[in-house]
Design an enzyme around this catalytic site. Structure first.
Site, short mmCIF file in Angstrom:
data_model
loop_
_atom_site.label_atom_id
_atom_site.label_comp_id
_atom_site.label_asym_id
_atom_site.label_seq_id
_atom_site.Cartn_x
_atom_site.Cartn_y
_atom_site.Cartn_z
N ASP A 1 49.15 -22.91 -36.82
CA ASP A 1 47.81 -22.55 -37.29
C ASP A 1 47.36 -23.49 -38.40
O ASP A 1 48.18 -24.20 -39.00
CB ASP A 1 47.76 -21.09 -37.77
CG ASP A 1 48.74 -20.79 -38.90
OD1 ASP A 1 49.82 -21.42 -38.94
OD2 ASP A 1 48.43 -19.94 -39.76
N GLU B 1 51.18 -18.88 -40.39
CA GLU B 1 51.72 -19.27 -41.70
C GLU B 1 50.63 -19.27 -42.75
O GLU B 1 50.89 -19.01 -43.92
CB GLU B 1 52.36 -20.66 -41.61
CG GLU B 1 53.23 -21.03 -42.81
CD GLU B 1 52.49 -21.62 -44.00
OE1 GLU B 1 53.08 -21.67 -45.08
OE2 GLU B 1 51.31 -22.03 -43.85
#
Ligand SMILES: [Zn+2]
Length: 461
Positions: free
Chosen positions: A98, A162
């Protein structure tokens, strides 16, 4: 941020002398174009796109693949080369898929175009951290295809979420799928930026990170009419003073072990080293440094308080009786919530009793030791590319997925290998910043690094 993803072009798999740099460049471009933007909501991210892309890249002989979906669209991928000796250590190479949101107006190029311009790949995630997610995948694929049979097990994890709090990624996996990701040693972001010093080139290894205590201050007042403000108890006026005190608070520097090791190894002249290792004169010393470095050095050695969101008042003609102020508190290794509250009271002075603190979330600081086989491996193999360099421990002031693994008992470091085109200052500015980009030489280097680390650590007797 919704975005249609073009059909990714996958790097071709060939044997032998494959161009690591080229393979990694193409994969990074494809991951950037997938635009897995995590805005902190459960519905964002869409990391399944990149988990599937990476599964396609890695599928083939020598690798066992598994995917885990913590919530719809929040898929993580695990690829594994099983070791021959169950008692040998396990190494996990972990990259998140991400990225944080962008403001395209501030970019010179399409943040999700993945353009290759003059030897640099442009786009959100180019340094945080799709560069390493790509190079780890390419390295693991190369090892698997070459018939690599290590004693210890090698695991690659392309993890979701994350950039929020790991609820749909690392935290989820360690809570619910522990066997799939458990490892003695973990490497993830964000270290290894070549740092020239008077004592030669240093390669910082992130061995710990600060804690984060998030919450809000509720600041009360007494309602009244806006037409007669004289000597009223206006919560907004009190809040303004609270904000000012937090911004001006200068706590004492904490000279912890990692900091001492780092500064001592830099070989700065005594007139710089001494104040940087002393609570006296520290603030005066950093006041003269370039701003990026000064912020880093300050955050690395202080508990910090950043007022970030304020809400209050209800109507233009009413004196507000409540203001809520969100404060981002970052703690050092060894601090707990009580220590944070005590220092907050110190910062607020006589206003401490005028506010209530409501915590939302606390993530404790975490740290790994440096007398480990993984440390030795990094110190040894990096000599191939940077002869005479030295790995030095460093504390990251942000948060990474390492914290979940450290709490689960792993030794976790942040590292990577970069060309000298990437400077500490540029890296810091591009992290979550505009015009994020990376030179392709760095991609080739980190791919080689992972292969060397796996070979050295997992085959070692
Ligand atoms: Zn990151």
């Amino acid at each position: 941020m919704a975005r249609l993803c073009p059909e990714p072009t996958l790097p071709a798999v060939t044997d032998g002398a494959i161009d690591r740099e080229g393979e990694c460049t193409e994969l990074l471009q494809a991951l950037i174009r997938n635009a897995c933007v995590n805005d902190g909501t459960k519905e964002s991210g869409g990391e399944s796109r990149s988990a599937d892309l990476l599964a396609g890249v890695l599928e083939g002989p020598g690798l066992d693949l598994e995917t885990y979906e913590a919530a719809p669209g929040r898929r993580s991928l695990v690829a594994r080369i099983e070791g021959t000796d169950p008692t040998a250590p396990t190494l996990l190479l972990m990259g998140h898929t991400d990225v944080v949101p962008v403001n395209p107006e501030h970019w010179s190029r399409d943040p999700f175009g993945g353009e290759l311009v003059d030897g640099e790949v442009w786009g959100r995630g180019a340094v945080d951290m799709l560069n390493l997610t790509s190079s780890m995948a390419v390295a693991v694929r190369r090892l698997a295809r070459s018939g690599f049979r290590p004693r210890g097990t090698l695991v690659y994890l392309a993890v979701a979420d994350e950039e929020a709090v790991g609820e749909w990624g690392a935290d989820h996996l360690l809570t619910h799928e522990r066997d799939a990701v458990a490892a003695d040693y973990v490497i993830t972001e964000s270290g290894g930026i070549p740092l020239p010093s008077p004592a030669g080139l240093k390669l910082p290894v992130i061995v710990g990170e600060k804690g984060a205590l998030w919450g809000k201050l509720r600041i009360g007042g007494t309602a009244g009419h806006g037409s007669q403000p004289y000597r009223t108890d206006n919560a907004l006026v009190t809040a303004a003073e609270v904000v000012r005190r937090l911004a001006e608070y200068r706590g004492e520097a904490r000279i912890h072990d990692v900091w001492r090791h780092f500064i001592t190894s830099m070989g700065y002249p005594d007139e710089i080293t001494e104040p940087l290792l002393s609570t006296e004169g520290f603030d005066e010393m950093i006041a003269g440094l370039p701003i990026g470095m000064a912020r880093q050095f300050h955050a690395c050695t202080h508990m910090t308080f950043a007022p970030t969101v304020i809400e209050g008042g209800s109507k233009i003609n009413t004196i507000p009786d409540l203001v809520e102020l969100e404060v981002d508190i970052r703690t050092l290794p060894g601090d707990d919530e009580d220590a944070a509250m005590a220092e907050l009271r110190l910062a607020l002075g006589d206003l401490a009793d005028r506010v209530d603190y409501v915590p939302f979330r606390y993530d404790e600081s975490s740290q790994s030791p440096i007398d480990t086989p993984l440390w030795d491996t990094l110190a040894t193999v990096t000599q191939r590319w940077y002869p005479g360099s030295e790995t030095v421990p460093y504390l990251t002031v942000g948060a990474t997925d390492s914290r979940f693994f450290r709490r689960a008992g792993s030794t976790a470091y942040g590292f990577g290998l970069f060309s000298e085109a990437m400077t500490f200052e540029d890296y810091g500015v591009m992290f979550h910043g505009d015009d994020e980009r990376i030179d392709t030489a760095s991609l080739g280097l980190s791919t080689e690094l992972w292969e060397a680390v796996a070979d050295d650590l997992l085959r070692r007797d």
